[in-house]
Design an enzyme around this catalytic site. Structure first.
Site, PDB file in Angstrom:
ATOM      1  N   ARG A   1       0.881  -1.198   0.243  1.00 21.06           N
ATOM      2  CA  ARG A   1       0.054  -0.096  -0.021  1.00 21.06           C
ATOM      3  C   ARG A   1       0.749   1.190   0.024  1.00 21.06           C
ATOM      4  O   ARG A   1       0.680   2.142  -0.589  1.00 21.06           O
ATOM      5  CB  ARG A   1      -0.831   0.156   1.214  1.00 21.06           C
ATOM      6  CG  ARG A   1      -1.674   1.310   1.390  1.00 21.06           C
ATOM      7  CD  ARG A   1      -2.938   1.327   2.251  1.00 21.06           C
ATOM      8  NE  ARG A   1      -2.822   0.398   3.414  1.00 21.06           N
ATOM      9  CZ  ARG A   1      -1.950   0.691   4.552  1.00 21.06           C
ATOM     10  NH1 ARG A   1      -1.210   1.769   4.526  1.00 21.06           N
ATOM     11  NH2 ARG A   1      -1.813  -0.019   5.505  1.00 21.06           N
TER      12      ARG A   1
ATOM     13  N   TYR B   1     -17.449  15.638 -15.731  1.00 20.35           N
ATOM     14  CA  TYR B   1     -17.669  14.391 -15.749  1.00 20.35           C
ATOM     15  C   TYR B   1     -18.942  13.994 -14.331  1.00 20.35           C
ATOM     16  O   TYR B   1     -18.749  14.685 -13.405  1.00 20.35           O
ATOM     17  CB  TYR B   1     -16.466  13.582 -15.341  1.00 20.35           C
ATOM     18  CG  TYR B   1     -16.787  12.156 -15.022  1.00 20.35           C
ATOM     19  CD1 TYR B   1     -17.188  11.242 -16.006  1.00 20.35           C
ATOM     20  CD2 TYR B   1     -16.493  11.603 -13.846  1.00 20.35           C
ATOM     21  CE1 TYR B   1     -17.303   9.853 -15.949  1.00 20.35           C
ATOM     22  CE2 TYR B   1     -16.511  10.118 -13.511  1.00 20.35           C
ATOM     23  CZ  TYR B   1     -17.216   9.253 -14.610  1.00 20.35           C
ATOM     24  OH  TYR B   1     -17.334   7.924 -14.439  1.00 20.35           O
TER      25      TYR B   1
ATOM     26  N   ASP C   1      -8.502  18.528 -14.723  1.00 23.00           N
ATOM     27  CA  ASP C   1      -8.714  17.115 -14.993  1.00 23.00           C
ATOM     28  C   ASP C   1      -8.330  17.005 -16.605  1.00 23.00           C
ATOM     29  O   ASP C   1      -9.351  17.513 -17.339  1.00 23.00           O
ATOM     30  CB  ASP C   1     -10.309  16.774 -14.822  1.00 23.00           C
ATOM     31  CG  ASP C   1     -10.722  15.345 -15.367  1.00 23.00           C
ATOM     32  OD1 ASP C   1      -9.951  14.786 -15.875  1.00 23.00           O
ATOM     33  OD2 ASP C   1     -11.505  14.802 -14.705  1.00 23.00           O
TER      34      ASP C   1
ATOM     35  N   LYS D   1      -9.101   5.773 -19.052  1.00 22.56           N
ATOM     36  CA  LYS D   1      -9.301   6.421 -20.556  1.00 22.56           C
ATOM     37  C   LYS D   1      -8.168   5.902 -21.382  1.00 22.56           C
ATOM     38  O   LYS D   1      -7.579   4.980 -21.695  1.00 22.56           O
ATOM     39  CB  LYS D   1     -10.130   7.845 -20.259  1.00 22.56           C
ATOM     40  CG  LYS D   1     -10.948   7.565 -19.243  1.00 22.56           C
ATOM     41  CD  LYS D   1     -12.354   7.005 -19.367  1.00 22.56           C
ATOM     42  CE  LYS D   1     -12.910   6.863 -18.089  1.00 22.56           C
ATOM     43  NZ  LYS D   1     -13.569   8.128 -17.453  1.00 22.56           N
TER      44      LYS D   1
HETATM   45  C1  PLP Z   1     -13.952   8.750 -16.344  1.00 17.61           C
HETATM   46  C2  PLP Z   1     -13.761  10.021 -15.822  1.00 17.61           C
HETATM   47  C3  PLP Z   1     -13.228  10.280 -14.563  1.00 17.61           C
HETATM   48  C4  PLP Z   1     -13.572   9.382 -13.201  1.00 17.61           C
HETATM   49  O1  PLP Z   1     -12.474   8.119 -13.440  1.00 17.61           O
HETATM   50  P1  PLP Z   1     -12.827   6.769 -13.125  1.00 17.61           P
HETATM   51  O2  PLP Z   1     -11.370   6.201 -13.318  1.00 17.61           O
HETATM   52  O3  PLP Z   1     -14.035   6.291 -13.680  1.00 17.61           O
HETATM   53  O4  PLP Z   1     -12.907   6.755 -11.627  1.00 17.61           O
HETATM   54  C5  PLP Z   1     -12.977  11.508 -14.022  1.00 17.61           C
HETATM   55  N1  PLP Z   1     -12.787  12.531 -15.126  1.00 17.61           N
HETATM   56  C6  PLP Z   1     -13.176  12.277 -16.407  1.00 17.61           C
HETATM   57  C7  PLP Z   1     -12.934  13.539 -17.478  1.00 17.61           C
HETATM   58  C8  PLP Z   1     -13.424  11.102 -16.894  1.00 17.61           C
HETATM   59  O5  PLP Z   1     -13.869  10.885 -17.893  1.00 17.61           O
END
Ligand code: PLP
Length: 418
Positions: A88, A141, A213, A238
């Site tokens: 961890r 998101y 983000d 992603k």
């Molecule tokens: C998918 C997504 C998230 C969240 O990520 P997870 O891996 O699903 O927890 C945050 N911001 C954006 C822009 C996303 O597309």
């Protein structure tokens, strides 16, 4: 736009410090080998493949192994080999990914988490406390919005919504207790563009942290730290992972003290990326540049096709000259990415039907994989924003344009649109 240097070894945090054992900076398994690159400044594509990825010192394995292990033998109490004591706190596969992430964004510290939301939660609970305030975007998101509105709000963290695509709206929303200005650019699912440098000026004037983000762009297309952001957030699920086979998240910062605090909380809260997931994300990152080039060129062709289609009232893609954020996007992005949204002239049911009829575009949530996906944000990814300031239009369809033959993708859309 290329990222920073591999010159990270002297910035590396002690993995044992994060664990709180007080043994000082960890001499990671690869730290000696890192120094061979210390004085070189490599371009992004090179860093993607090599940063943090030294050949295994014992076997010469060219790819960082999956250290599927929870604990590490000590040579006498406190005699850690390479700084590792418990996975961890730190794991060699995750360390390799974290060094890679830091290098790609030109930051001093990268941290890998179990999901994008785990990264966001760790960040927000590190930099805010009850009574603090966060400015959030009016387009984000859905899961991020849910984290602010349903989880953090219960812990006394206030939030208000601004149009982060208009810097003056953000300045007006900042309060004396604002700790964070959050933005997503391009945004999900409306592909809005925020001017990162302009927001960085506001955040630095007001003392709030600017968090970007960067999931839609990836560090290949956009480098928020170089534009003045304090922290970059990813869902590595992603484009970074890129193959729809892993869920993960990341934070990158160039502020060493903040990086240390985040690492402390990463360990204290525990939502870390596991070794196999870290390995999958690293594997994905090696091809990030070539994939993003193809995602972007395929998406540009599709946006152009949709713009001329009679069933479509609006195409949302920052590469189109008529997009309101086009100039800012052209200034801060290397290309415009693989996400395209559009509004159907005949309303919600027609939009849903396009999603149902598409064949090559797989109907599903998520994005950023090599395969093309289609979805209806109002009923799927952004259902949790219904009735809020972040509600999305019901006639909206979102495409994650993959790297298949663009002619096949165009034919599929043509058919699905009827
Ligand atoms: C998918 C997504 C998230 C969240 O990520 P997870 O891996 O699903 O927890 C945050 N911001 C954006 C822009 C996303 O597309």
């Amino acid at each position: 736009m290329a990222g920073g240097a591999v010159n990270r070894a002297h910035h590396r945090l002690g993995v044992t410090e994060a664990a709180g054992t007080g043994n000082g900076p960890g001499r990671g398994l690869r730290s000696g080998l890192m120094s061979e690159h210390e004085h070189h400044h490599y371009a992004f594509e090179t860093l993607a493949i090599h940063a943090g990825q030294e050949a295994d010192p014992q076997t010469g394995a060219v790819v960082t192994p999956i250290y599927q292990v929870s604990t590490y033998k000590q040579d006498g109490v406190g005699g850690l080999r390479g700084g590792y004591e418990y996975s961890r706190s730190a794991n060699p596969t995750r360390t390799a990914l974290e060094e890679n992430l830091a290098a790609l964004d030109g930051g001093r510290r990268g941290l890998a988490f179990a999901s994008g939301l785990a990264a966001e939660d760790t960040l927000l609970r590190t930099v805010t406390k009850p009574g603090d305030h966060i400015v959030i975007p009016n387009d984000a998101y859905g899961g991020t919005f849910r984290l602010f509105s349903k989880v953090l709000s219960r812990w006394g963290v206030e939030w208000s919504v601004a149009n982060t695509h208009d810097p003056e709206s953000v300045r007006a929303a900042v309060r004396p207790n604002t700790k964070v200005i959050w933005t997503e650019t391009p945004s999900n699912p409306l592909l809005g563009i925020a001017d990162i440098s302009a927001l960085a000026h506001i955040s630095h004037d007001t003392g709030a942290l600017l968090v970007v983000d960067n999931t839609f762009a990836s560090p290949y297309l956009q480098q928020p730290l170089a534009l003045g952001a304090d922290v970059v957030v990813y869902s590595t699920t992603k484009y970074m992972g890129g193959h729809s086979d892993v869920v993960g998240g990341a934070l990158v910062t160039d502020d060493a003290a903040l990086g240390e605090e985040l690492a402390y909380h990463q360990n204290a809260m525990g939502a870390v990326a596991g070794p196999f997931d870290s390995w999958l994300v690293m594997r994905g990152i090696k091809t990030l540049g070539v994939r993003m080039d193809r995602h972007s060129s395929n998406a540009a062709r599709i946006a152009e096709f949709l713009t001329g289609h009679p069933k479509i009232s609006q195409v949302l893609y920052p590469g189109l000259p008529e997009h309101p954020g086009h100039e800012v996007a052209a200034k801060q992005m290397r290309a415009f990415g693989g996400m395209v949204s559009f509004r159907h002239r005949d309303g919600e049911e027609a939009a849903v039907q396009v999603c149902n009829r598409a064949e090559l575009f797989t109907l599903g949530e998520s994005l950023g994989g090599v395969e093309s996906l289609i979805e209806h944000p109002g009923r799927m990814t952004h259902a949790s924003a219904a009735g809020s300031a972040l509600e999305v239009p019901s006639d909206l369809v979102r495409l994650s344009v993959g790297i298949e033959s663009v002619d096949d993708l165009l034919a599929d859309l043509q058919r699905a649109l009827g």
